[in-house]
Design a protein around this motif. Structure first.
Motif, PDB file in Angstrom:
ATOM      1  N   GLY A 139     -49.239  25.757  49.603  1.00  0.00           N
ATOM      2  CA  GLY A 139     -49.030  24.878  49.597  1.00  0.00           C
ATOM      3  C   GLY A 139     -47.663  24.534  49.420  1.00  0.00           C
ATOM      4  O   GLY A 139     -46.604  25.037  49.975  1.00  0.00           O
ATOM      5  N   LYS A 140     -47.276  23.640  48.537  1.00  0.00           N
ATOM      6  CA  LYS A 140     -45.813  23.299  48.012  1.00  0.00           C
ATOM      7  C   LYS A 140     -45.362  23.967  46.616  1.00  0.00           C
ATOM      8  O   LYS A 140     -44.439  23.808  46.050  1.00  0.00           O
ATOM      9  N   VAL A 141     -46.398  24.753  46.142  1.00  0.00           N
ATOM     10  CA  VAL A 141     -46.007  25.331  44.680  1.00  0.00           C
ATOM     11  C   VAL A 141     -45.514  27.026  45.090  1.00  0.00           C
ATOM     12  O   VAL A 141     -46.337  27.822  45.593  1.00  0.00           O
ATOM     13  N   ASN A 142     -44.396  27.323  44.662  1.00  0.00           N
ATOM     14  CA  ASN A 142     -43.806  28.522  44.665  1.00  0.00           C
ATOM     15  C   ASN A 142     -44.489  29.484  43.447  1.00  0.00           C
ATOM     16  O   ASN A 142     -44.694  28.850  42.328  1.00  0.00           O
ATOM     17  N   THR A 143     -45.002  30.691  43.733  1.00  0.00           N
ATOM     18  CA  THR A 143     -45.694  31.343  42.751  1.00  0.00           C
ATOM     19  C   THR A 143     -45.170  32.556  42.484  1.00  0.00           C
ATOM     20  O   THR A 143     -43.953  32.940  43.329  1.00  0.00           O
ATOM     21  N   ASP A 144     -45.370  33.315  41.508  1.00  0.00           N
ATOM     22  CA  ASP A 144     -44.756  34.594  41.360  1.00  0.00           C
ATOM     23  C   ASP A 144     -45.535  35.962  41.925  1.00  0.00           C
ATOM     24  O   ASP A 144     -45.249  37.114  41.680  1.00  0.00           O
ATOM     25  N   TYR A 145     -46.572  35.244  42.540  1.00  0.00           N
ATOM     26  CA  TYR A 145     -47.406  36.464  43.494  1.00  0.00           C
ATOM     27  C   TYR A 145     -46.278  36.885  44.460  1.00  0.00           C
ATOM     28  O   TYR A 145     -45.873  36.346  45.348  1.00  0.00           O
ATOM     29  N   PRO A 146     -46.278  38.428  44.452  1.00  0.00           N
ATOM     30  CA  PRO A 146     -45.675  38.873  45.712  1.00  0.00           C
ATOM     31  C   PRO A 146     -46.230  38.848  47.001  1.00  0.00           C
ATOM     32  O   PRO A 146     -47.555  38.806  47.018  1.00  0.00           O
ATOM     33  N   GLN A 147     -45.435  38.666  48.195  1.00  0.00           N
ATOM     34  CA  GLN A 147     -46.170  38.681  49.565  1.00  0.00           C
ATOM     35  C   GLN A 147     -45.478  40.074  50.185  1.00  0.00           C
ATOM     36  O   GLN A 147     -46.347  40.852  50.768  1.00  0.00           O
ATOM     37  N   LEU A 148     -44.217  40.516  50.157  1.00  0.00           N
ATOM     38  CA  LEU A 148     -43.710  41.543  50.614  1.00  0.00           C
ATOM     39  C   LEU A 148     -42.971  42.270  49.596  1.00  0.00           C
ATOM     40  O   LEU A 148     -41.948  41.629  49.109  1.00  0.00           O
ATOM     41  N   PHE A 149     -43.683  43.487  49.119  1.00  0.00           N
ATOM     42  CA  PHE A 149     -42.652  44.020  48.110  1.00  0.00           C
ATOM     43  C   PHE A 149     -42.820  45.635  48.121  1.00  0.00           C
ATOM     44  O   PHE A 149     -43.635  46.109  48.840  1.00  0.00           O
ATOM     45  N   PHE A 150     -42.154  46.406  47.482  1.00  0.00           N
ATOM     46  CA  PHE A 150     -41.867  47.860  47.610  1.00  0.00           C
ATOM     47  C   PHE A 150     -42.036  48.200  45.969  1.00  0.00           C
ATOM     48  O   PHE A 150     -41.770  47.765  45.170  1.00  0.00           O
ATOM     49  N   MET A 151     -42.577  49.632  46.189  1.00  0.00           N
ATOM     50  CA  MET A 151     -42.738  50.422  44.817  1.00  0.00           C
ATOM     51  C   MET A 151     -42.385  51.901  45.109  1.00  0.00           C
ATOM     52  O   MET A 151     -42.427  52.312  46.429  1.00  0.00           O
ATOM     53  N   GLN A 152     -42.276  52.596  44.067  1.00  0.00           N
ATOM     54  CA  GLN A 152     -42.117  54.342  44.098  1.00  0.00           C
ATOM     55  C   GLN A 152     -43.334  54.692  43.391  1.00  0.00           C
ATOM     56  O   GLN A 152     -43.733  54.357  42.233  1.00  0.00           O
ATOM     57  N   ASP A 153     -44.097  55.712  44.084  1.00  0.00           N
ATOM     58  CA  ASP A 153     -45.176  56.489  43.227  1.00  0.00           C
ATOM     59  C   ASP A 153     -44.864  57.949  43.303  1.00  0.00           C
ATOM     60  O   ASP A 153     -45.312  58.569  44.415  1.00  0.00           O
ATOM     61  N   ASP A 154     -44.511  58.489  42.457  1.00  0.00           N
ATOM     62  CA  ASP A 154     -44.185  60.006  42.552  1.00  0.00           C
ATOM     63  C   ASP A 154     -43.344  60.548  43.674  1.00  0.00           C
ATOM     64  O   ASP A 154     -43.334  61.298  44.542  1.00  0.00           O
ATOM     65  N   GLY A 155     -42.257  59.580  43.708  1.00  0.00           N
ATOM     66  CA  GLY A 155     -41.384  59.754  44.735  1.00  0.00           C
ATOM     67  C   GLY A 155     -41.673  59.334  46.152  1.00  0.00           C
ATOM     68  O   GLY A 155     -40.848  59.416  47.279  1.00  0.00           O
ATOM     69  N   ARG A 156     -42.611  58.930  46.410  1.00  0.00           N
ATOM     70  CA  ARG A 156     -43.127  58.142  47.651  1.00  0.00           C
ATOM     71  C   ARG A 156     -42.898  56.686  47.570  1.00  0.00           C
ATOM     72  O   ARG A 156     -43.145  56.128  46.837  1.00  0.00           O
ATOM     73  N   LYS A 157     -42.115  56.271  48.645  1.00  0.00           N
ATOM     74  CA  LYS A 157     -41.946  54.990  48.750  1.00  0.00           C
ATOM     75  C   LYS A 157     -43.155  54.140  49.563  1.00  0.00           C
ATOM     76  O   LYS A 157     -43.949  54.733  50.343  1.00  0.00           O
ATOM     77  N   THR A 158     -43.561  53.060  48.844  1.00  0.00           N
ATOM     78  CA  THR A 158     -44.753  52.240  49.294  1.00  0.00           C
ATOM     79  C   THR A 158     -44.457  50.915  49.428  1.00  0.00           C
ATOM     80  O   THR A 158     -43.697  50.296  48.633  1.00  0.00           O
ATOM     81  N   GLY A 159     -44.723  50.297  50.539  1.00  0.00           N
ATOM     82  CA  GLY A 159     -44.664  48.973  50.697  1.00  0.00           C
ATOM     83  C   GLY A 159     -45.899  48.305  50.810  1.00  0.00           C
ATOM     84  O   GLY A 159     -47.000  48.811  51.261  1.00  0.00           O
ATOM     85  N   PHE A 160     -45.828  46.921  50.594  1.00  0.00           N
ATOM     86  CA  PHE A 160     -46.990  46.151  50.667  1.00  0.00           C
ATOM     87  C   PHE A 160     -46.676  44.745  51.309  1.00  0.00           C
ATOM     88  O   PHE A 160     -45.852  44.020  50.697  1.00  0.00           O
ATOM     89  N   LEU A 161     -47.606  44.233  52.000  1.00  0.00           N
ATOM     90  CA  LEU A 161     -47.485  43.032  52.693  1.00  0.00           C
ATOM     91  C   LEU A 161     -48.767  42.355  52.527  1.00  0.00           C
ATOM     92  O   LEU A 161     -49.862  42.753  53.094  1.00  0.00           O
ATOM     93  N   ILE A 162     -48.973  41.408  51.648  1.00  0.00           N
ATOM     94  CA  ILE A 162     -50.168  40.729  51.289  1.00  0.00           C
ATOM     95  C   ILE A 162     -50.260  39.244  52.354  1.00  0.00           C
ATOM     96  O   ILE A 162     -49.624  38.434  51.999  1.00  0.00           O
ATOM     97  N   GLY A 163     -51.170  39.658  53.488  1.00  0.00           N
ATOM     98  CA  GLY A 163     -51.037  38.646  54.402  1.00  0.00           C
ATOM     99  C   GLY A 163     -50.720  39.090  55.790  1.00  0.00           C
ATOM    100  O   GLY A 163     -50.266  40.314  55.941  1.00  0.00           O
ATOM    101  N   GLU A 164     -51.991  38.812  56.632  1.00  0.00           N
ATOM    102  CA  GLU A 164     -51.871  39.118  58.179  1.00  0.00           C
ATOM    103  C   GLU A 164     -51.333  38.075  59.081  1.00  0.00           C
ATOM    104  O   GLU A 164     -51.230  36.720  58.374  1.00  0.00           O
TER     105      GLU A 164
END
Length: 202
Positions: free
Chosen positions: A114-139
């Motif tokens: 709506g009009k509320v900015n949240t701290d929930y990520p939508q597009l973000f990156f992480m590292q897991d044991d040297g593996r780069k990982t991306g997440f997009l929450i939403g289609e």
């Protein structure tokens, strides 16, 4: 899987039998992965499939989430014009639920509901044991493309810049060499001094 530089898992896994086999194959590699979640995602299986994030909720309830650019993100450049356009894009359809992140993450976009900015990520990156990982929450990335086309600004190319930057960031391997040497240019004249630059990390 080793033939690929990046796997984009669009709303996967779908069922438990395929998930178990694919998870074993994926764990045997170090390939970067980009997860895209939406209405068809099985969140329970997704939470079991990877250990970096956990989404409490279910895909039976979908919410519209707009994008807010994280000003603290520095891995690649988003100029002020791009930021404004991204924040005016149509919303994505995201599963309703709380996103719990295990470890350090770097958010490109956060969710506005709506009009509320949240701290929930939508597009973000992480590292897991040297593996780069991306997440997009939403289609519904196609909505972004249509939003940009609808604004009809000459030379506007935000969508075609953001997605390749995301793919490039995930698929490029980090250079972990401790000693690097490179020439100041590629070709030299016959009697010209050759200058080499070197960097050493201890």
């Amino acid at each position: 899987l080793n033939d690929y530089g990046l796997l984009i898992l669009y709303q996967l896994p779908l069922n438990s039998s395929d998930a178990a086999v694919f998870k074993n194959q994926l764990n045997a590699t170090n390939i970067a992965v980009w997860y895209i979640l939406g209405a068809q995602s099985n969140l329970s299986l997704f939470n079991q499939f990877q250990k970096q994030i956990n989404i409490s909720g279910n895909t039976s309830t979908i919410q519209e989430t707009f994008s807010v650019v994280n000003p603290g993100f520095t891995a690649f450049d988003l100029d002020p014009v791009m930021v404004k356009q991204i924040e005016n894009f149509d919303p994505l359809s995201a599963p309703l639920g709380k996103v719990l992140i295990s470890g350090n993450s770097s958010a490109v976009l956060k969710q506005r509901i709506g009009k509320v900015n949240t701290d929930y990520p939508q597009l973000f990156f992480m590292q897991d044991d040297g593996r780069k990982t991306g997440f997009l929450i939403g289609e519904g990335l196609w909505r972004w493309k249509l939003s940009e086309a609808g604004e009809a600004q000459p030379g506007s190319n935000v969508f075609n810049s953001l997605i390749p930057k995301t793919v490039q960031y995930l698929s490029v391997k980090d250079d972990k060499r401790k000693f690097k040497v490179y020439a100041t240019k590629n070709t030299f004249e016959e009697n010209e001094n050759i200058v080499l630059n070197a960097v050493l990390y201890n």
